[in-house]
Design a protein around this motif. Structure first.
Motif, short mmCIF file in Angstrom:
data_model
loop_
_atom_site.label_atom_id
_atom_site.label_comp_id
_atom_site.label_asym_id
_atom_site.label_seq_id
_atom_site.Cartn_x
_atom_site.Cartn_y
_atom_site.Cartn_z
N ASP A 261 -35.22 21.23 32.15
CA ASP A 261 -33.97 21.06 31.41
C ASP A 261 -33.37 19.70 31.71
N ILE A 262 -32.97 18.99 30.66
CA ILE A 262 -32.25 17.73 30.82
C ILE A 262 -30.99 17.80 29.98
N SER A 263 -30.08 16.86 30.19
CA SER A 263 -28.80 16.88 29.49
C SER A 263 -29.00 16.72 27.98
N SER A 264 -28.21 17.44 27.22
CA SER A 264 -28.23 17.29 25.77
C SER A 264 -27.66 15.93 25.39
N PHE A 265 -28.10 15.42 24.24
CA PHE A 265 -27.56 14.17 23.74
C PHE A 265 -26.60 14.47 22.60
N LYS A 266 -25.39 13.93 22.69
CA LYS A 266 -24.36 14.22 21.71
C LYS A 266 -24.28 13.11 20.66
N LEU A 267 -24.28 13.51 19.40
CA LEU A 267 -24.09 12.59 18.30
C LEU A 267 -22.64 12.67 17.81
N PRO A 268 -22.05 11.55 17.45
CA PRO A 268 -20.62 11.54 17.11
C PRO A 268 -20.36 11.95 15.66
N ILE A 269 -19.10 12.14 15.34
CA ILE A 269 -18.71 12.29 13.95
C ILE A 269 -18.81 10.91 13.29
N GLU A 270 -19.39 10.87 12.08
CA GLU A 270 -19.57 9.61 11.37
C GLU A 270 -18.89 9.72 10.01
N ILE A 271 -18.04 8.75 9.69
CA ILE A 271 -17.28 8.76 8.44
C ILE A 271 -17.60 7.48 7.67
N GLY A 272 -17.89 7.62 6.38
CA GLY A 272 -18.27 6.47 5.57
C GLY A 272 -17.53 6.42 4.24
N PHE A 273 -17.22 5.20 3.79
CA PHE A 273 -16.58 4.97 2.50
C PHE A 273 -17.40 3.94 1.73
N GLY A 274 -17.50 4.11 0.42
CA GLY A 274 -18.28 3.18 -0.38
C GLY A 274 -17.64 2.89 -1.72
N ILE A 275 -17.92 1.70 -2.25
CA ILE A 275 -17.43 1.28 -3.56
C ILE A 275 -18.59 0.73 -4.37
N ARG A 276 -18.66 1.11 -5.64
CA ARG A 276 -19.63 0.52 -6.57
C ARG A 276 -18.87 -0.11 -7.72
N SER A 277 -19.25 -1.34 -8.08
CA SER A 277 -18.56 -2.04 -9.16
C SER A 277 -19.58 -2.73 -10.05
N GLN A 278 -19.32 -2.73 -11.36
CA GLN A 278 -20.23 -3.34 -12.32
C GLN A 278 -19.42 -3.98 -13.45
N HIS A 279 -18.72 -5.07 -13.13
CA HIS A 279 -17.86 -5.75 -14.10
C HIS A 279 -18.62 -6.81 -14.90
N ILE A 280 -19.73 -7.31 -14.34
CA ILE A 280 -20.58 -8.27 -15.05
C ILE A 280 -21.80 -7.52 -15.56
N PRO A 281 -22.14 -7.66 -16.84
CA PRO A 281 -23.29 -6.92 -17.38
C PRO A 281 -24.57 -7.17 -16.57
N GLY A 282 -25.19 -6.07 -16.12
CA GLY A 282 -26.43 -6.16 -15.37
C GLY A 282 -26.27 -6.32 -13.88
N LEU A 283 -25.07 -6.67 -13.41
CA LEU A 283 -24.83 -6.91 -11.98
C LEU A 283 -24.07 -5.75 -11.36
N THR A 284 -24.68 -5.10 -10.36
CA THR A 284 -24.04 -3.99 -9.64
C THR A 284 -23.79 -4.41 -8.20
N ILE A 285 -22.58 -4.19 -7.73
CA ILE A 285 -22.18 -4.56 -6.36
C ILE A 285 -21.78 -3.30 -5.61
N ASN A 286 -22.25 -3.17 -4.38
CA ASN A 286 -21.84 -2.04 -3.54
C ASN A 286 -21.31 -2.56 -2.20
#
Length: 413
Positions: A261-286
């Motif tokens: 038996d060895i110590s368990s490894f703890k993973l943290p809470i992870e929070i993410g936010f994202g934005i997608r924009s496509q104001h120029i025809p054909g160009l997508t930004i994230n």
């Protein structure tokens, strides 16, 4: 799914699982914790700064947000096979060392369940370990004798992930994901004192489940928002340990223990936010921002402590036509940037890293629904300060991203 798809997937799954037991990195920083975060990505995300929380999964699987799986078009089947090559240049006090590693990196599939929902299964590396410390000279306590140690580490953890996405409204999607994290990290140490040596082999096994939630909201046709949260998790650990020694060329087993038996490894809470924009025809930004709250795990490594981590990624993609009639109109050009503040504090120095990426998507067919996605990433981790080293890494990701239509009825005139 016909028998040919079933056979292909079984072979690819076995090959990918076997290959992920081998090194996918040469980073010395994989010595800490469970290793370094894997550079393997599905589809086009590698070239977009390793981001895409607000992007969909219309033609390419997007593992960054389970809500995106609801955007898979009805009766569609997606398959992605990945390959990763990594070249590391390690610098420490005027000394340079090159390390090369390469292997299969991922296998993922997804398909629609209805016109409002989709599901996907993927196997990708979660962390990678591949370090070597050769020729470490130390003094035997209480004597004038010296001994030399060679330490090699390999392995890492895999993420077997199930994603499900559902479209609640025309502009609002939700998703759930379940990950089974498993794998092992092996460390081998050889100690040489004159004509005698000591051999220590340790292999740590970790496994556990982790759950997450994703949301996507379309403000309008040109702008979308994304949100993800991965809940904290504890990975159970066990260890196999073998110790042998040789005195005057006579070998002796000192220790043989399995399932410790060895110590368990703890993973943290992870929070993410994202934005997608496509104001120029054909160009997508994230643009993505993630915050991993390692401080709440109250964990320490042998030589450092865990701190909260911030990750910022930016990506841009250009495609001349959404469904071009000519081949060149369906080629996708991509570029990205990623900054990771790091999660390990060593002697009051946090190990951060940054990278720049570029890539291209080459259609396999004229309409561009299936692609070969190529990306190149260059970046730096750490610095030549104190006990740290500077690591410059160059990555090549190759992903074969296929799309097919199920149950399509062929009509004859």
């Amino acid at each position: 799914m016909n028998k040919y798809y079933k056979t292909l997937l079984m072979v690819l799954f076995s090959t990918t699982l076997y290959s992920q037991t081998n090194n996918l990195t040469g980073s010395p920083y994989s010595l800490f914790g469970l290793g370094v975060q894997s550079n393997s990505n599905i589809g086009k995300n590698s070239a977009l700064g390793r981001g895409g929380i607000a992007l969909g999964s219309e033609n390419v699987i997007n593992n960054y947000n389970p809500a995106s799986f609801s955007t898979i078009s009805e009766k569609s089947f997606l398959l992605d096979i990945g390959f990763l090559g990594e070249l590391n240049n390690i610098s420490n006090s005027g000394k340079d060392e090159l390390r090369l590693s390469a292997n299969f990196s991922n296998l993922a599939l997804a398909f629609s369940l209805s016109d409002h929902s989709g599901i996907g299964l993927s196997l990708v590396p979660f962390t990678d370990v591949g370090y070597s410390l050769i020729g470490i000279e130390s003094n035997v306590e209480g004597s004038q004798d010296d001994f030399v140690s060679n330490i090699v580490g390999s392995g890492g953890l895999n993420d077997l992930r199930l994603n499900y996405g559902y479209q609640l409204y025309d502009n609002f999607r939700v998703g759930l994901r379940t990950s089974y994290l498993f794998g092992s990290i092996k460390e081998t140490e050889r100690i040489l004192i004159g004509t005698s040596f000591l051999s220590i082999d340790e292999e740590n096994y970790y496994r556990g489940f982790r759950f997450g939630l994703g949301l996507q909201y379309d403000i309008n046709q040109k702008n979308s928002l994304g949100f993800t949260i991965d809940l904290p998790a504890s990975l159970n650990g066990s260890q196999d340990r073998f110790v042998d020694k040789s005195l005057d060329f006579i070998g002796t087993n000192v220790e043989d223990e399995q399932g410790l038996d060895i110590s368990s490894f703890k993973l943290p809470i992870e929070i993410g936010f994202g934005i997608r924009s496509q104001h120029i025809p054909g160009l997508t930004i994230n643009l993505d921002y993630k915050r991993n709250l390692w401080g709440f795990t109250n964990q320490r490594d042998d030589i450092g402590r865990y701190v909260d981590q911030s990750i910022v990624s930016f990506g841009a993609q250009y495609r001349a036509r959404e469904r071009g009639l000519k081949y060149w109109q369906n080629i996708e050009f991509r570029a990205g940037f990623n900054y990771d503040s790091g999660y390990l504090n060593v002697n009051n120095q946090i190990i951060d890293n940054y990278s720049f990426s570029s890539g291209i998507g080459l259609p396999i067919n004229v309409r561009g629904s299936s692609m070969i996605n190529l990306s190149f990433t260059t970046g730096q981790r750490g610095a030549v300060e104190g006990i740290l080293v500077e690591e410059k890494f160059n990555l090549i990701n190759i992903n074969l991203s296929l799309k097919d239509i199920w149950f399509k009825r062929i009509k004859f005139n």
